[in-house]
Design a protein around this motif. Sequence first.
Motif, PDB file in Angstrom:
ATOM      1  N   GLY A 266       0.784  -1.221   0.000  1.00  0.00           N
ATOM      2  CA  GLY A 266       0.000   0.000   0.000  1.00  0.00           C
ATOM      3  C   GLY A 266       0.815   1.269   0.000  1.00  0.00           C
ATOM      4  O   GLY A 266       0.251   2.369  -0.014  1.00  0.00           O
ATOM      5  N   GLU A 267       2.142   1.164  -0.002  1.00  0.00           N
ATOM      6  CA  GLU A 267       2.970   2.365  -0.081  1.00  0.00           C
ATOM      7  C   GLU A 267       2.821   3.026  -1.448  1.00  0.00           C
ATOM      8  O   GLU A 267       2.986   4.241  -1.573  1.00  0.00           O
ATOM      9  N   LEU A 268       2.550   2.231  -2.458  1.00  0.00           N
ATOM     10  CA  LEU A 268       2.341   2.739  -3.813  1.00  0.00           C
ATOM     11  C   LEU A 268       0.942   2.389  -4.275  1.00  0.00           C
ATOM     12  O   LEU A 268       0.414   1.325  -3.951  1.00  0.00           O
ATOM     13  N   ASP A 269       0.329   3.283  -5.042  1.00  0.00           N
ATOM     14  CA  ASP A 269      -1.018   3.048  -5.551  1.00  0.00           C
ATOM     15  C   ASP A 269      -1.009   2.330  -6.894  1.00  0.00           C
ATOM     16  O   ASP A 269      -1.974   1.646  -7.242  1.00  0.00           O
ATOM     17  N   LEU A 270       0.041   2.516  -7.658  1.00  0.00           N
ATOM     18  CA  LEU A 270       0.207   1.793  -8.916  1.00  0.00           C
ATOM     19  C   LEU A 270       1.682   1.838  -9.297  1.00  0.00           C
ATOM     20  O   LEU A 270       2.443   2.652  -8.775  1.00  0.00           O
ATOM     21  N   VAL A 271       2.070   0.948 -10.207  1.00  0.00           N
ATOM     22  CA  VAL A 271       3.460   0.923 -10.656  1.00  0.00           C
ATOM     23  C   VAL A 271       3.506   0.803 -12.163  1.00  0.00           C
ATOM     24  O   VAL A 271       2.610   0.233 -12.794  1.00  0.00           O
ATOM     25  N   LEU A 272       4.566   1.346 -12.741  1.00  0.00           N
ATOM     26  CA  LEU A 272       4.873   1.151 -14.154  1.00  0.00           C
ATOM     27  C   LEU A 272       6.184   0.395 -14.243  1.00  0.00           C
ATOM     28  O   LEU A 272       7.189   0.803 -13.647  1.00  0.00           O
ATOM     29  N   LEU A 273       6.163  -0.718 -14.970  1.00  0.00           N
ATOM     30  CA  LEU A 273       7.314  -1.600 -15.090  1.00  0.00           C
ATOM     31  C   LEU A 273       7.727  -1.677 -16.544  1.00  0.00           C
ATOM     32  O   LEU A 273       6.886  -1.579 -17.445  1.00  0.00           O
ATOM     33  N   ASP A 274       9.019  -1.886 -16.789  1.00  0.00           N
ATOM     34  CA  ASP A 274       9.479  -2.001 -18.166  1.00  0.00           C
ATOM     35  C   ASP A 274      10.341  -3.241 -18.330  1.00  0.00           C
ATOM     36  O   ASP A 274      10.834  -3.823 -17.355  1.00  0.00           O
ATOM     37  N   GLY A 275      10.507  -3.650 -19.570  1.00  0.00           N
ATOM     38  CA  GLY A 275      11.339  -4.804 -19.896  1.00  0.00           C
ATOM     39  C   GLY A 275      11.258  -5.070 -21.378  1.00  0.00           C
ATOM     40  O   GLY A 275      10.627  -4.322 -22.126  1.00  0.00           O
ATOM     41  N   ILE A 276      11.908  -6.160 -21.816  1.00  0.00           N
ATOM     42  CA  ILE A 276      11.862  -6.517 -23.234  1.00  0.00           C
ATOM     43  C   ILE A 276      10.937  -7.715 -23.418  1.00  0.00           C
ATOM     44  O   ILE A 276      10.804  -8.556 -22.532  1.00  0.00           O
ATOM     45  N   ALA A 277      10.294  -7.751 -24.577  1.00  0.00           N
ATOM     46  CA  ALA A 277       9.354  -8.839 -24.879  1.00  0.00           C
ATOM     47  C   ALA A 277       9.215  -8.946 -26.391  1.00  0.00           C
ATOM     48  O   ALA A 277       9.506  -8.005 -27.132  1.00  0.00           O
ATOM     49  N   ALA A 278       8.747 -10.095 -26.828  1.00  0.00           N
ATOM     50  CA  ALA A 278       8.396 -10.248 -28.236  1.00  0.00           C
ATOM     51  C   ALA A 278       7.167  -9.385 -28.531  1.00  0.00           C
ATOM     52  O   ALA A 278       6.374  -9.086 -27.631  1.00  0.00           O
TER      53      ALA A 278
ATOM     54  N   THR B 120       3.692  -7.911 -29.005  1.00  0.00           N
ATOM     55  CA  THR B 120       2.363  -8.247 -28.457  1.00  0.00           C
ATOM     56  C   THR B 120       2.420  -9.137 -27.221  1.00  0.00           C
ATOM     57  O   THR B 120       1.390  -9.415 -26.625  1.00  0.00           O
ATOM     58  N   ASP B 121       3.610  -9.620 -26.823  1.00  0.00           N
ATOM     59  CA  ASP B 121       3.708 -10.439 -25.607  1.00  0.00           C
ATOM     60  C   ASP B 121       3.743  -9.550 -24.367  1.00  0.00           C
ATOM     61  O   ASP B 121       4.299  -8.446 -24.410  1.00  0.00           O
ATOM     62  N   PRO B 122       3.174 -10.015 -23.235  1.00  0.00           N
ATOM     63  CA  PRO B 122       3.317  -9.263 -21.985  1.00  0.00           C
ATOM     64  C   PRO B 122       4.722  -9.440 -21.420  1.00  0.00           C
ATOM     65  O   PRO B 122       5.492 -10.300 -21.874  1.00  0.00           O
ATOM     66  N   LEU B 123       5.057  -8.617 -20.435  1.00  0.00           N
ATOM     67  CA  LEU B 123       6.328  -8.790 -19.735  1.00  0.00           C
ATOM     68  C   LEU B 123       6.289 -10.079 -18.926  1.00  0.00           C
ATOM     69  O   LEU B 123       5.256 -10.418 -18.338  1.00  0.00           O
ATOM     70  N   HIS B 124       7.402 -10.778 -18.877  1.00  0.00           N
ATOM     71  CA  HIS B 124       7.509 -11.990 -18.072  1.00  0.00           C
ATOM     72  C   HIS B 124       8.311 -11.648 -16.823  1.00  0.00           C
ATOM     73  O   HIS B 124       9.543 -11.641 -16.838  1.00  0.00           O
ATOM     74  N   LEU B 125       7.593 -11.329 -15.755  1.00  0.00           N
ATOM     75  CA  LEU B 125       8.218 -10.922 -14.496  1.00  0.00           C
ATOM     76  C   LEU B 125       7.680 -11.830 -13.401  1.00  0.00           C
ATOM     77  O   LEU B 125       6.562 -11.627 -12.910  1.00  0.00           O
ATOM     78  N   PRO B 126       8.421 -12.864 -13.013  1.00  0.00           N
ATOM     79  CA  PRO B 126       7.907 -13.814 -12.013  1.00  0.00           C
ATOM     80  C   PRO B 126       7.437 -13.149 -10.732  1.00  0.00           C
ATOM     81  O   PRO B 126       6.421 -13.539 -10.155  1.00  0.00           O
TER      82      PRO B 126
END
Length: 293
Positions: A137-149, A151-157
């Motif tokens: 609850g310290e953050l209300d939302l997050v923006l994450l980045d990474g590489i992907a093929a 139309t694929d979503p990010l793969h972040l375990p």
Amino acid sequence: MDPHLLRTFVAVAREGSFSAAAQELGYTQSAVSQQIAALEADLGVPLLTRRPVAPTEAGTRLLEHAGPLLLRLAAVRTELTRLAAAPSARLAIGLTPLAATDRLAAALARLRADLPQLLVTLETLPTARALAGLATGELDLVLLDGIAAPTDPLHLPEADQTPGSVLMVAEEPLLLALPDGHPLAGRRESGLPELVDARWIDAPEAAVPLAALRAAAHTDGFRPHLRYQGTDPHALTALIAAGHGLAILPRRAVDPRLTGVPIGRPRLLHRTELRLPHPGTPAGRRLVELLSD
């Protein structure tokens, strides 16, 4: 399993000491010993050796599960608290260093016009810390980045431990950032396999991490010539321009002083995603609407 006992176990295993864990948690050493004994009795296996203090095989397995379990518990508590809370006049956003986009800046401008009393804070964080802040609850939302093929979503375990909605915010080409005059600067594009043995700057918080390149190219290459642990893009640009090594960046992050060569094989994009927990704050949901517009 009592989560208080689990937290105590994690602290003792991390510190390697009952007394250090007691000091961290604000308990007496005897209370910590009693909690560990209670957890071991509940599970029916020894979790720690005493001299030295170290996880047993069963304790090691429990540690593998403890982080995600405690994070999910924190997420549930936060979600229930948000349901009962009055609408907040703040919006706390966590973002990984390459996740800021013009689209986000424009949406925030519209949001502040709609809600002039809203206090917006943005904090640049590593992925794991951003998601932990979202769960607690310290953050209300997050923006994450990474590489992907494409139309694929990010793969972040680690992101799988934080339920909520996911919105694709931006996708853009990846460029090999080179100093002027570099032998590769005149190419129309370059493939990852032919770059395996180049001189690389490992800047996991300011460029595409070399570990991600190794995974994408299915190789153990991409070894660092220099490591940069910061998040300042200007510092990374200066290192590349001075010939200390190469890095792969999203197109918008390549400084005009550098030459950018598109990455053509394999086909990869830089992707930015927004993650919002359920139910989210009114301001957070409104920002998602603006970004979706």
